[in-house]
Design an enzyme around this catalytic site. Structure first.
Site, PDB file in Angstrom:
ATOM      1  N   ARG A  12      27.696  42.767  40.669  1.00 36.29           N
ATOM      2  CA  ARG A  12      27.932  41.413  41.168  1.00 36.29           C
ATOM      3  C   ARG A  12      26.835  40.843  42.082  1.00 36.29           C
ATOM      4  O   ARG A  12      27.085  40.524  43.248  1.00 36.29           O
ATOM      5  CB  ARG A  12      29.303  41.333  41.857  1.00 36.29           C
ATOM      6  CG  ARG A  12      30.431  41.732  40.932  1.00 36.29           C
ATOM      7  CD  ARG A  12      31.776  41.538  41.541  1.00 36.29           C
ATOM      8  NE  ARG A  12      32.199  40.147  41.528  1.00 36.29           N
ATOM      9  CZ  ARG A  12      33.333  39.735  42.056  1.00 36.29           C
ATOM     10  NH1 ARG A  12      34.132  40.604  42.630  1.00 36.29           N
ATOM     11  NH2 ARG A  12      33.679  38.474  42.008  1.00 36.29           N
ATOM     12  N   CYS A  71      30.509  46.623  44.036  1.00 36.54           N
ATOM     13  CA  CYS A  71      31.949  46.598  44.257  1.00 36.54           C
ATOM     14  C   CYS A  71      32.642  47.297  43.107  1.00 36.54           C
ATOM     15  O   CYS A  71      32.003  47.724  42.150  1.00 36.54           O
ATOM     16  CB  CYS A  71      32.473  45.181  44.459  1.00 36.54           C
ATOM     17  SG  CYS A  71      32.914  44.301  42.980  1.00 36.54           S
ATOM     18  N   ARG A 113      45.066  40.986  48.692  1.00 34.79           N
ATOM     19  CA  ARG A 113      43.930  40.057  48.731  1.00 34.79           C
ATOM     20  C   ARG A 113      44.230  38.789  47.943  1.00 34.79           C
ATOM     21  O   ARG A 113      43.697  37.724  48.266  1.00 34.79           O
ATOM     22  CB  ARG A 113      42.689  40.705  48.105  1.00 34.79           C
ATOM     23  CG  ARG A 113      42.124  41.823  48.909  1.00 34.79           C
ATOM     24  CD  ARG A 113      40.861  42.332  48.280  1.00 34.79           C
ATOM     25  NE  ARG A 113      39.930  41.219  48.070  1.00 34.79           N
ATOM     26  CZ  ARG A 113      38.785  41.318  47.425  1.00 34.79           C
ATOM     27  NH1 ARG A 113      38.420  42.461  46.914  1.00 34.79           N
ATOM     28  NH2 ARG A 113      38.002  40.273  47.295  1.00 34.79           N
ATOM     29  N   LYS A 135      44.151  31.124  44.468  1.00 36.52           N
ATOM     30  CA  LYS A 135      43.218  31.752  45.433  1.00 36.52           C
ATOM     31  C   LYS A 135      41.781  31.336  45.123  1.00 36.52           C
ATOM     32  O   LYS A 135      41.033  30.939  46.006  1.00 36.52           O
ATOM     33  CB  LYS A 135      43.347  33.275  45.364  1.00 36.52           C
ATOM     34  CG  LYS A 135      42.173  34.004  46.001  1.00 36.52           C
ATOM     35  CD  LYS A 135      42.207  35.513  45.834  1.00 36.52           C
ATOM     36  CE  LYS A 135      41.676  36.038  44.533  1.00 36.52           C
ATOM     37  NZ  LYS A 135      40.230  36.328  44.479  1.00 36.52           N
ATOM     38  N   ASN A 136      41.403  31.427  43.849  1.00 35.73           N
ATOM     39  CA  ASN A 136      39.996  31.187  43.503  1.00 35.73           C
ATOM     40  C   ASN A 136      39.606  29.716  43.516  1.00 35.73           C
ATOM     41  O   ASN A 136      38.437  29.375  43.412  1.00 35.73           O
ATOM     42  CB  ASN A 136      39.658  31.830  42.150  1.00 35.73           C
ATOM     43  CG  ASN A 136      39.585  33.348  42.270  1.00 35.73           C
ATOM     44  OD1 ASN A 136      39.589  33.888  43.375  1.00 35.73           O
ATOM     45  ND2 ASN A 136      39.526  34.033  41.140  1.00 35.73           N
ATOM     46  N   ASP A 151      40.141  38.262  34.601  1.00 36.53           N
ATOM     47  CA  ASP A 151      41.110  38.550  35.665  1.00 36.53           C
ATOM     48  C   ASP A 151      42.498  38.872  35.118  1.00 36.53           C
ATOM     49  O   ASP A 151      43.407  39.198  35.892  1.00 36.53           O
ATOM     50  CB  ASP A 151      41.202  37.372  36.646  1.00 36.53           C
ATOM     51  CG  ASP A 151      39.950  37.246  37.500  1.00 36.53           C
ATOM     52  OD1 ASP A 151      39.159  38.199  37.542  1.00 36.53           O
ATOM     53  OD2 ASP A 151      39.764  36.180  38.114  1.00 36.53           O
TER      54      ASP A 151
HETATM   55  N1  EPU Z   1      26.260  37.331  37.851  1.00 38.24           N
HETATM   56  C1  EPU Z   1      24.935  37.638  38.031  1.00 38.24           C
HETATM   57  N2  EPU Z   1      24.245  36.948  39.006  1.00 38.24           N
HETATM   58  C2  EPU Z   1      24.807  35.984  39.765  1.00 38.24           C
HETATM   59  C3  EPU Z   1      26.173  35.680  39.568  1.00 38.24           C
HETATM   60  C4  EPU Z   1      26.872  36.377  38.598  1.00 38.24           C
HETATM   61  O1  EPU Z   1      24.383  38.498  37.368  1.00 38.24           O
HETATM   62  O2  EPU Z   1      24.115  35.398  40.608  1.00 38.24           O
HETATM   63  C5  EPU Z   1      27.036  38.039  36.824  1.00 38.24           C
HETATM   64  C6  EPU Z   1      28.170  38.868  37.430  1.00 38.24           C
HETATM   65  O3  EPU Z   1      27.733  40.124  37.864  1.00 38.24           O
HETATM   66  C7  EPU Z   1      29.154  38.944  36.294  1.00 38.24           C
HETATM   67  C8  EPU Z   1      28.974  37.575  35.605  1.00 38.24           C
HETATM   68  O4  EPU Z   1      27.691  37.110  36.016  1.00 38.24           O
HETATM   69  O5  EPU Z   1      28.772  39.965  35.419  1.00 38.24           O
HETATM   70  C9  EPU Z   1      30.022  36.534  35.941  1.00 38.24           C
HETATM   71  O6  EPU Z   1      30.237  36.514  37.333  1.00 38.24           O
HETATM   72  P1  EPU Z   1      30.725  35.210  38.119  1.00 38.24           P
HETATM   73  O7  EPU Z   1      29.615  34.788  39.023  1.00 38.24           O
HETATM   74  O8  EPU Z   1      31.253  34.205  37.177  1.00 38.24           O
HETATM   75  O9  EPU Z   1      31.896  35.806  39.000  1.00 38.24           O
HETATM   76  P2  EPU Z   1      32.254  35.356  40.468  1.00 38.24           P
HETATM   77  O10 EPU Z   1      31.962  33.917  40.595  1.00 38.24           O
HETATM   78  O11 EPU Z   1      31.655  36.292  41.441  1.00 38.24           O
HETATM   79  C10 EPU Z   1      34.702  34.594  39.990  1.00 38.24           C
HETATM   80  C11 EPU Z   1      36.068  34.964  40.489  1.00 38.24           C
HETATM   81  C12 EPU Z   1      36.432  36.357  39.974  1.00 38.24           C
HETATM   82  C13 EPU Z   1      36.406  36.312  38.446  1.00 38.24           C
HETATM   83  C14 EPU Z   1      35.026  35.839  37.963  1.00 38.24           C
HETATM   84  C15 EPU Z   1      34.947  35.677  36.466  1.00 38.24           C
HETATM   85  C16 EPU Z   1      36.225  33.785  42.592  1.00 38.24           C
HETATM   86  C17 EPU Z   1      36.286  33.836  44.067  1.00 38.24           C
HETATM   87  N3  EPU Z   1      36.077  34.945  41.954  1.00 38.24           N
HETATM   88  O12 EPU Z   1      33.814  35.582  40.501  1.00 38.24           O
HETATM   89  O13 EPU Z   1      37.763  36.632  40.422  1.00 38.24           O
HETATM   90  O14 EPU Z   1      36.666  37.586  37.928  1.00 38.24           O
HETATM   91  O15 EPU Z   1      34.700  34.577  38.567  1.00 38.24           O
HETATM   92  O16 EPU Z   1      35.892  34.779  36.012  1.00 38.24           O
HETATM   93  O17 EPU Z   1      36.360  32.720  42.008  1.00 38.24           O
HETATM   94  C18 EPU Z   1      39.545  37.992  41.120  1.00 38.24           C
HETATM   95  O18 EPU Z   1      40.140  36.971  41.486  1.00 38.24           O
HETATM   96  O19 EPU Z   1      40.126  39.116  41.023  1.00 38.24           O
HETATM   97  C19 EPU Z   1      38.131  37.912  40.763  1.00 38.24           C
HETATM   98  C20 EPU Z   1      37.330  38.974  40.717  1.00 38.24           C
END
Ligand code: EPU
Length: 418
Positions: free
Chosen positions: A121, A116, A398, A22-23, A306
């Site tokens: 996030r 969320c 999802r 998915k990701n 995850d």
């Molecule tokens: N963060 C910030 N600012 C930003 C971006 C991130 O502060 O601009 C923080 C987040 O709040 C978090 C940390 O940095 O504390 C890491 O977040 P990241 O951006 O890596 O997460 P994401 O890209 O939003 C993806 C996956 C998530 C998975 C995380 C961590 C996708 C679509 N989603 O989210 O997957 O948990 O990386 O590996 O790729 C899931 O599939 O259930 C899921 C939540």
């Protein structure tokens, strides 16, 4: 709203095939916005987040054809460079269209995600990265506007903290920027490398994907491509732990054990009989009692956040105390109170959960709060004595393709009811 009714106590036995990630599919779908030519993606799981992304892309101007797990996208022009609140609030990954839209259309309007179930996030790193590439960012009425009417310019982007979709977003912006972009402190997740592979097939010039420094030489346009999405490591990991918690005998096929190194080591330490007969298979055999082993989530190649909820469910069945520390999200313990309703003994102390096993789990009514928390409840229910009813399974829909069919095929007594 659908519910799962699960009668626990049967060890899982048989073969579970893995779906596409998915990701990995989500950024791959967004990447199709970067070209007017067709992009064909194989092994895209039919889960709700993918349908949400497809709806968003159709609104933006893509035509999409779905045949089984093959999705063909064509975006002759960007009709509306916007991601509305209605979609973003149901799926934060909608912000993945930001980079491609600014790169292709010079403009994007994307709703801010808001909070969320697993944390606040924010997307501030996506925005500061785009600013470094020359986009002008403003915020009004809950929306971010990003504009680069004369195109983006390559630059050095250094993330303060590792972000997976942030890295993907900036990578997709940089491929059409003028000149060289360097992304430092980039996410090393396999999903980032998979996106880079797709973009390279489309004509992008990328080096270093999979390491913490990615270098991109911008090109003026991209072409169509055909790409197969990698196996879903989180789905495979969930099935491994579901097999282990029921003391089952299961073969998980079509997966990528090399993407699950940290989890495999932890489970073997805990005494799970887990082997890897070849590059695409993991085998779990009945192993008797489990040892408690502490675990801390980390960015890849560390133990994935995850898989944290599922690991915690497993540790409720270990003989003793284990500490589970969550370092990626500030609030990813929503499953704890539900697991406690089923008989688990878990105390939360800030970012740490103290799990005291072995608990005798019994079926109960519980509520799914987010995707991976729901998976941990399904696991606990499979191991529990009696009937568990899990409410709000739309969370699990999802991200897990046909989960009840896959589990039923290995002997789980699981039913979906409306
Ligand atoms: N963060 C910030 N600012 C930003 C971006 C991130 O502060 O601009 C923080 C987040 O709040 C978090 C940390 O940095 O504390 C890491 O977040 P990241 O951006 O890596 O997460 P994401 O890209 O939003 C993806 C996956 C998530 C998975 C995380 C961590 C996708 C679509 N989603 O989210 O997957 O948990 O990386 O590996 O790729 C899931 O599939 O259930 C899921 C939540």
């Amino acid at each position: 709203m659908d519910k799962f009714v699960i009668e626990g106590g049967t060890p899982l036995q048989g073969i579970i095939p893995t779906s596409g990630s998915k990701n990995s599919s989500l950024p791959a779908l967004a990447a199709a916005l970067l070209t007017a030519e067709p992009v064909v993606l194989h092994r895209v799981p039919r889960v709700r987040d993918i349908r949400t992304m497809e709806r968003l892309l159709v609104d933006i101007g893509s035509s999409i054809d779905v045949e089984g797990e093959t999705v063909t996208l064509k975006t002759p022009a960007i009709v509306s460079p916007e991601a509305p609140y209605e979609l973003v609030k149901t799926m934060r990954a909608s912000s993945l269209v930001l980079g491609p839209l600014v790169a292709r259309a010079g403009r994007a309007r994307v709703s801010l995600p808001g909070g969320c179930a697993i944390g606040s996030r924010p997307i501030n790193f996506h925005l500061s990265g785009l600013e470094r590439l020359g986009a002008v960012i403003s915020q009004e009425h809950g929306y971010i506007e990003a504009a680069a009417p004369k195109g983006l310019k390559g630059a050095r982007v250094s993330f303060d903290r590792i972000t997976v979709t942030g890295t993907e977003d900036i990578l997709m912006a940089a491929v059409l920027a003028e000149g060289e972009t360097t992304i430092e402190n980039a996410a090393r997740e396999p999903e980032v490398s998979d996106l880079a592979d797709l973009l390279t097939k489309m004509g992008a010039k990328i080096q270093g994907a999979g390491t913490s420094t990615i270098t991109v030489q911008g090109v003026s346009s991209l072409e169509g491509a055909t790409h197969e999405i990698i196996a879903d490591r989180i789905e495979a990991g969930t099935f491994v732990m579901a097999a282990a918690i029921t003391n089952g005998d299961v073969r998980i096929t079509g997966c990528r054990p090399d993407h699950l190194g940290a989890m495999i080591v932890k489970l073997q330490e805990a005494g799970v009989d887990l082997t890897q007969p070849d590059d695409t298979t993991l085998v779990v055999k009945p192993s008797g009692s489990l040892k408690p082993v502490d675990m801390t989530t980390e960015e890849y190649p560390g133990f994935a956040t995850d898989l944290q909820a599922q690991y915690m469910a497993l540790m409720t069945q270990a003989e003793g105390i284990s500490l589970v520390t969550e370092t990626i999200f500030e609030n990813r313990f929503m499953h704890v109170s539900e697991l406690a309703r089923m008989g688990a003994t878990i105390r939360i102390d800030g970012r740490r959960a103290i799990v005291a096993g072995r608990s005798k789990l019994t079926g109960a009514g519980v509520i799914a709060s987010d995707l991976r928390a729901s998976a941990s409840l399904v696991m606990a229910a499979l191991a529990a004595k009696g009937q568990t009813v899990i409410d709000r399974v739309y969370h699990i829909d999802r991200g897990y393709e046909k989960i009840e069919a896959k589990l039923a095929a290995v002997g789980a007594n699981i039913q979906r009811v409306e």
